[in-house]
Scaffold this motif. Structure first.
Motif, mmCIF file in Angstrom:
data_model
loop_
_atom_site.group_PDB
_atom_site.id
_atom_site.type_symbol
_atom_site.label_atom_id
_atom_site.label_comp_id
_atom_site.label_asym_id
_atom_site.label_seq_id
_atom_site.Cartn_x
_atom_site.Cartn_y
_atom_site.Cartn_z
ATOM 1 N N SER A 21 0.847 -1.188 0.000
ATOM 2 C CA SER A 21 0.000 0.000 0.000
ATOM 3 C C SER A 21 0.883 1.239 0.000
ATOM 4 N N HIS A 74 -9.267 4.627 7.039
ATOM 5 C CA HIS A 74 -10.069 3.707 6.212
ATOM 6 C C HIS A 74 -9.180 2.984 5.204
ATOM 7 N N THR A 87 -6.997 0.490 7.188
ATOM 8 C CA THR A 87 -7.781 -0.647 7.690
ATOM 9 C C THR A 87 -8.165 -1.592 6.561
ATOM 10 N N THR A 88 -8.532 -1.024 5.418
ATOM 11 C CA THR A 88 -8.869 -1.857 4.258
ATOM 12 C C THR A 88 -7.672 -2.702 3.845
ATOM 13 N N GLU A 130 -7.072 -5.482 6.485
ATOM 14 C CA GLU A 130 -8.096 -6.521 6.408
ATOM 15 C C GLU A 130 -7.912 -7.398 5.170
ATOM 16 N N ALA A 131 -7.281 -6.841 4.141
ATOM 17 C CA ALA A 131 -7.017 -7.609 2.921
ATOM 18 C C ALA A 131 -5.728 -8.413 3.012
ATOM 19 N N PRO A 152 -9.994 2.917 -1.180
ATOM 20 C CA PRO A 152 -9.956 1.630 -0.484
ATOM 21 C C PRO A 152 -10.459 0.460 -1.326
ATOM 22 N N GLN A 153 -11.508 0.676 -2.128
ATOM 23 C CA GLN A 153 -12.045 -0.431 -2.923
ATOM 24 C C GLN A 153 -11.020 -0.945 -3.923
ATOM 25 N N ALA A 174 -8.704 -3.204 -2.111
ATOM 26 C CA ALA A 174 -9.331 -4.505 -1.880
ATOM 27 C C ALA A 174 -9.374 -5.325 -3.165
#
Length: 315
Positions: free
Chosen positions: A18, A33, A36-37, A40-41, A285-286, A289
């Motif tokens: 990232s 956000h 965190t994304t 979590e991924a 964020p999307q 992911a």
């Protein structure tokens, strides 16, 4: 999340990184956000540079590093769970490059302060310095390593011969080389396919050639920056009228594998056996992911088909 070896070490790192180069104008909530994304991924590797954010109004060097730390306020245990990588060597004003002992050490120490951490997991030399003195780099690396301020060292945008020059004095392993790579900007791969083919644009040797092979032979992890850019800072290739065939193929494969075109474009890079890390520059964020879901077993035909759809003439 698929992992790859990090340089010659025994450490495994995620094949998606990232990147934090665009967070200067983001709010604390937006940065949290995004972070965190990523976590979590399965992404626990975050890329910075001392230069990121310097053009932002009221910014300056180390701004994105500082915003990252201010927004997240990681505890010591949380800090230990992630890999923080930053870069140095570009001078903003007046523009130039500096790989002197003083600049490397001072910049690294300012990055530590901005990030609010006692150590950097990785420090990269951002771009080559034509005036580099390998002994100066070696002295800086020795100091940073022995003092516990930096745990691993690497380069960015360096050719094989430039790395070899550094290695005449530097004793630490060069763990990574961050280079530009996308389906549409892939000379480090395409020139090898077109080698010795008269009339093929990609047959022209650039940057000394053989960057990918050199990295594999010397166990240097390649990190691909701008993985979705058409070229250099001229927009992404997704839905671009410049690449109708490529986007059609991305859409076809995305439908086949039940993912997004972002995942397919990422998988094209991660499919390569060199074990390349993809450095995302997005603050969406999307898209992070989507890219993280790129552990897709592209066939050889699909992989080469994407090269051809991007306009590379494969002999």
């Amino acid at each position: 999340m698929k992992t790859v070896p990090f340089g010659p070490t025994d450490i495994q790192v995620p094949n998606i990184v990232s990147g934090m180069m665009r967070i200067a104008g983001s709010t604390d909530d937006e940065i949290r956000h995004l972070y965190t994304t990523a976590r979590e991924a399965g992404i626990d590797f975050f890329d910075h540079a001392d230069l990121y954010g310097f053009k932002h109004p009221g910014g300056g060097t180390h701004l994105c590093e500082r915003r990252f730390a201010e927004a997240l306020r990681l505890t010591s245990s949380e800090r230990e769970q992630i890999t923080l990588q930053t870069k140095t060597g570009i001078v903003a004003d007046p523009w130039g490059y500096d790989q002197s002992y003083e600049h490397i050490v001072t910049s690294a120490e300012e990055s530590l302060k901005a990030l609010g951490t006692g150590y950097l997991d990785v420090l990269l030399l951002h771009r080559p310095d034509a005036l580099v003195e390998p002994e100066e780099v070696a002295r800086a690396f020795d100091h940073l390593e022995s003092s516990g301020k930096v745990r691993a060292l690497g380069v960015s945008n360096h050719t094989p011969s430039q790395i070899d020059l550094l290695k005449t004095a530097v004793t630490q392993p060069i763990v990574a080389n961050q280079v530009q790579l996308s389906i549409t900007h892939s000379p480090i791969i395409a020139q090898g396919l077109s080698s010795n083919m008269t009339g093929q644009h990609d047959s022209v040797t650039r940057d000394g050639g053989g960057i990918v092979d050199y990295a594999r032979i010397n166990k240097i992890t390649l990190q691909a920056w701008s993985p979705f850019q058409k070229g250099f800072q001229d927009g992404v290739f997704f839905n671009s009228p410049d690449y109708p065939e490529l986007n059609a193929e991305l859409d076809r494969l995305a439908a086949k594998y039940g993912v997004t075109p972002t995942a397919i474009a990422t998988a094209w890079i991660t499919r390569h056996p060199a074990g390349i890390q993809v450095v995302l520059g997005t603050t969406t964020p999307q898209r992070v992911a989507d890219a993280a879901g790129s552990d897709i077993p592209l066939t050889r035909g699909e992989w080469y088909g994407l090269i051809q759809a991007a306009g590379h003439n494969v002999p």
